[in-house]
Design a protein around this motif. Sequence first.
Motif, mmCIF file in Angstrom:
data_model
loop_
_atom_site.group_PDB
_atom_site.id
_atom_site.type_symbol
_atom_site.label_atom_id
_atom_site.label_comp_id
_atom_site.label_asym_id
_atom_site.label_seq_id
_atom_site.Cartn_x
_atom_site.Cartn_y
_atom_site.Cartn_z
ATOM 1 N N SER A 62 -24.090 -31.455 29.331
ATOM 2 C CA SER A 62 -23.757 -31.072 30.706
ATOM 3 C C SER A 62 -24.996 -31.024 31.590
ATOM 4 O O SER A 62 -24.954 -31.428 32.759
ATOM 5 N N GLU A 66 -25.795 -33.372 34.933
ATOM 6 C CA GLU A 66 -26.142 -32.744 36.211
ATOM 7 C C GLU A 66 -27.465 -33.285 36.742
ATOM 8 O O GLU A 66 -27.605 -33.558 37.942
ATOM 9 N N GLU A 266 -19.778 -27.436 32.015
ATOM 10 C CA GLU A 266 -20.284 -28.118 33.211
ATOM 11 C C GLU A 266 -20.931 -27.137 34.186
ATOM 12 O O GLU A 266 -21.974 -27.422 34.777
ATOM 13 N N ARG A 267 -20.299 -25.971 34.347
ATOM 14 C CA ARG A 267 -20.868 -24.945 35.226
ATOM 15 C C ARG A 267 -22.184 -24.419 34.663
ATOM 16 O O ARG A 267 -23.152 -24.218 35.395
ATOM 17 N N LYS A 270 -24.915 -26.920 35.313
ATOM 18 C CA LYS A 270 -25.382 -26.899 36.706
ATOM 19 C C LYS A 270 -26.313 -25.721 36.948
ATOM 20 O O LYS A 270 -27.368 -25.863 37.589
#
Length: 327
Positions: A62, A66, A266-267, A270
């Motif tokens: 992830s 990003e 994913e969060r 980031k």
Amino acid sequence: MWGFFSIIGLIVVLYYIIYLILWIVLDSDVELAFKERFGKPISVLEGKICWITGASSGIGKSLALELAKNNVKLVISARRIEELNKVKEECLKIAPNLKEENVLVLPMDLLNFDSHESKFKTVLDTFGCLDILVNNAGRSQRVKSWDSIDINVDRELFELDVFSVVNLSRVVVRYFKAQKNGRGHIAITSSGSGLVPVPFSPSYCGAKFAVNGYFSALKVDEPTIDVTCFCPGPIATPFLEECFTGSPDAKHGIPVSPNERRMASERCGKLFAVAIANKTMLSWVGLFPISALLYIVQYFPNLRKIVMVILGRKGMQAIREGEKKED
């Protein structure tokens, strides 16, 4: 005079009320949340060379995606070359400005310490320099009891989660120090378990406390080198299946349930990118009550004792595993 002190007292009370609200509503520590909104954007890393270990899945993957969106040139490492190639394809797909040669797939087994120098040489031969090393590879642990663990599990876990990270970082730090300005950036994926002990993972907690200590010391010894210790709480990744247990030959083997309350990978990726872009020294992320618990543990030791007693082992385990309350 009393009016003055009343105003000061009111300001202090409001300060802590605001912080308490932020602990509840934010999915990271307050500094990182502020940096995400008002700090440097991830795009400041455009054109940098970033090497990510453990990049074939989970947080590492992830983070790679990003950074790729922001045109960071990547070196992605893990043991599974097939999965790394898939990550590269995804990076190039979502980042049209990145070229094939901007993403280097570099398979490696971090436990092969003798290969660290040669792997780093491949990075330099490919890109000519390195700006950021992200130590993300590692394994967690789930056991039945503290005294049920074979000592070889402790050794193997520390070899991967601590000593391989330290050894590769020392290779890179020597390179950073040899540069004209002596600068560079080392980031590690630690864990909230490296800030507050959690049940049924004593070897893992010990390893993460150790790695936080190593890299906090690095920042003291080498102030020109940026260090970021990133500490996630429960994250929705496949890592549980590969967890150590109490036996060297056994894996936990149980996947993360979709019903568990965990931050999306994913969060997390980031927020990790935000932490790197803003060169935070210590950041943590996780859904409520992770941030509140970590603040209490870090800054309110007397309150920590009370909270730990109230939660107990069962409550701590529920938070750690992202268990939802039944309706």
